[in-house]
Design an enzyme around this catalytic site. Structure first.
Site, PDB file in Angstrom:
ATOM      1  N   ARG A 189      32.608   9.807 -22.813  1.00 56.03           N
ATOM      2  CA  ARG A 189      33.056  11.095 -23.364  1.00 56.03           C
ATOM      3  C   ARG A 189      33.101  11.029 -24.889  1.00 56.03           C
ATOM      4  NH1 ARG A 189      36.606  14.549 -25.293  1.00 56.03           N
ATOM      5  NH2 ARG A 189      36.882  16.554 -24.242  1.00 56.03           N
ATOM      6  N   ASP A 287      45.829  14.015 -21.585  1.00 52.22           N
ATOM      7  CA  ASP A 287      45.407  13.492 -22.884  1.00 52.22           C
ATOM      8  C   ASP A 287      46.510  13.599 -23.923  1.00 52.22           C
ATOM      9  OD1 ASP A 287      45.250  16.110 -24.131  1.00 52.22           O
ATOM     10  OD2 ASP A 287      43.389  16.423 -23.036  1.00 52.22           O
TER      11      ASP A 287
END
Length: 492
Positions: A189, A287
């Site tokens: 990512r 996150d």
């Protein structure tokens, strides 16, 4: 203090009470996150889980869980000394020729440090004591943490991803989270503006359809790790900067399956490639914002080789609502940013990224204001000068009589020196973090600048308020009699 590898650093941390060994069996699935989170919020030590449930490789967490340990990792004893690191980076970003012999002598220490920039290439290294390939490659044997209950899969968090664009002279080191999807596959990512993604795009344009070589190092020495998260000038490699921090050249070794050079002292190295035609749906993951993010397609990293020490340590972390380790890193690296900004904008007195702002989403700047419109110039400068701030949504600019790190002071300035219609600057259709779901479109949103400075002629037609100041003679006189007043002592 300089450290040749991660273990050298851990030895010092343990001697200073900054490392705790956890001997009980702890599960990498959720339990390590809970323990690390509680420890970090209490300002506690780095954690070495020696008995991870289901695995025989220890897990290191919370390594940079306090600003002090970040400073130690950069070879400094105090967080304030990180300003010197920033001054060195400012010098390297825009070096100036000495103005005279005296100026030349004062620059010698900086030029001496530059001698440590080239890497030292080794023929063999500890990170390749064990080599696994083909069917022996099994990422499920690594104690990769799953941090939050709704996370889709375990996640590699502290991997230093090493890439090289075919048209570039230097390698790039970046830290990108990687979702475990198969025994030999991870989802890489990386956002489109990051170094690894730019190298990959360049490769696709010059080598269409060909696999892109990638290596990922886990558990490098602290200078190399921190070099990958520091605002290093584009002309300087992270390895070179690590050499500057350490005071010795960074030792590297060629990967066993490609030409990329990896940190020789790393604990574990993953080697392989990215097929330009292979992507997979990544996430959701909790996150650094404190939320689960949206799913999105990213390239798949196929691991063909795993090399490691004979008794490796797996370095990991978690991300969540601040404070977390990225927020602590941001708080410490804040001191590095200041001299770099001041090099371009000498009027900046202080610059602060509150950890509650998810490391970079809000900045408070104090300046020595010199003219009408000065605050707006500084806002635009913050957004454009360093790419680290391209995702900063809010910039608050105050005068130098305001403490940028004291919310009470900042709010006082905002509420007394700011008129919303006049002093708010809105900028639309700007780059925004893909993880910011508040923006109307993924990766694109708006920014706000707040001018909380005293207004100059041309900015207001009214007589401006004069701040109240205490009489220094009265303050001195009351200081002398204060203790005798016994105001806060209980009456007998």
């Amino acid at each position: 203090m300089k450290y040749k590898d991660l273990r050298d650093f851990l030895t010092l941390l343990e001697q200073r009470g900054e490392l705790k060994r956890i001997k009980q069996e702890i599960d990498p699935h959720l339990e390590m996150t809970e323990i690390a989170d509680r420890t970090l919020r209490a300002g506690g030590p780095a954690l070495l889980f020696e008995n991870p449930k289901g695995f025989d490789i220890p897990v290191l967490c919370n390594l940079f869980g306090t600003p002090k340990r970040v400073a130690m990792g950069m070879g400094q004893e105090q967080v304030s000394a990180l300003r010197d690191v920033g001054k060195l980076l400012a010098f390297l970003k825009e070096p100036e020729p000495p103005k005279g012999f005296k100026d030349f002598l004062s620059s010698i220490p900086q030029f001496k440090q530059v001698l440590n920039m080239p890497t030292k290439v080794l023929g063999k290294a500890d990170c390749q004591q064990v080599v696994l390939k083909d069917e022996d490659v099994d990422l499920y044997k690594l104690p990769i943490m799953q941090c939050w209950k709704e996370d889709v899969a375990p996640l590699v968090t502290w991997g230093l991803t090493i890439t090289k664009g075919p048209l570039k002279k230097r390698q790039n080191l970046g830290i990108y989270r990687q979702q475990l999807v198969a025994k030999n596959k991870l989802i890489m990512r990386w956002l489109s503006h990051r170094g690894g993604a730019l190298d990959f795009q360049e490769w696709k344009e010059t080598h269409p359809g060909e696999p892109f070589p990638v290596s990922v190092a886990l558990g490098a020495d602290p200078a190399t790790i921190l070099g990958a998260v520091t605002p290093v000038p584009d002309t300087l490699s992270e390895y070179a900067f690590a050499g500057l921090l350490r005071g010795t050249k960074t030792s590297v070794v060629k990967s066993v399956s490609n030409d990329l050079e990896v940190p020789a002292s790393a604990e574990i190295v993953l080697e392989g490639y990215i097929d330009p035609n292979e992507t997979a749906l990544e996430g959701p993951y909790g996150d650094h914002t404190g939320y689960y993010n949206e799913q999105e397609y990213f390239p798949v990293f196929t691991v063909t080789h795993i090399t490691m020490r004979k008794d490796p340590i797996y370095h990991s972390t978690y991300t969540g609502r601040p404070p977390d380790e990225p927020a602590v890193l941001g708080e410490a690296l804040n001191e590095v940013f200041i001299p770099i900004l001041q090099k371009q904008f000498p009027e900046i007195v202080d610059f602060y990224l509150p950890p509650e702002g998810c490391s970079y989403r809000l900045a408070v700047v104090t300046i020595k204001k010199q003219y009408a419109g000065h605050a707006k110039r500084v806002m635009m400068g913050v957004w454009s000068f360093l790419r680290q701030f391209m995702y900063t949504k809010f910039v608050i600019v105050c005068d130098d009589d305001v403490n940028a790190r004291d919310w009470k002071d900042v709010i006082w300035a905002m509420t007394t020196r700011c008129d919303p219609a006049r002093d708010l600057t809105l900028v639309e259709n700007t780059p925004i973090d893909y993880l910011d779901f508040a923006s109307p479109v993924a990766g694109l949103g708006s920014k706000m600048g707040i001018d909380a400075t005293n207004k100059w002629p041309g900015e207001t037609q009214r007589e401006w308020g004069v701040p109240i100041k205490k009489d220094p003679d009265v303050v001195k006189r009351v200081d002398e009699i204060w203790d005798s007043l016994a105001i806060f002592e209980n009456e007998p």
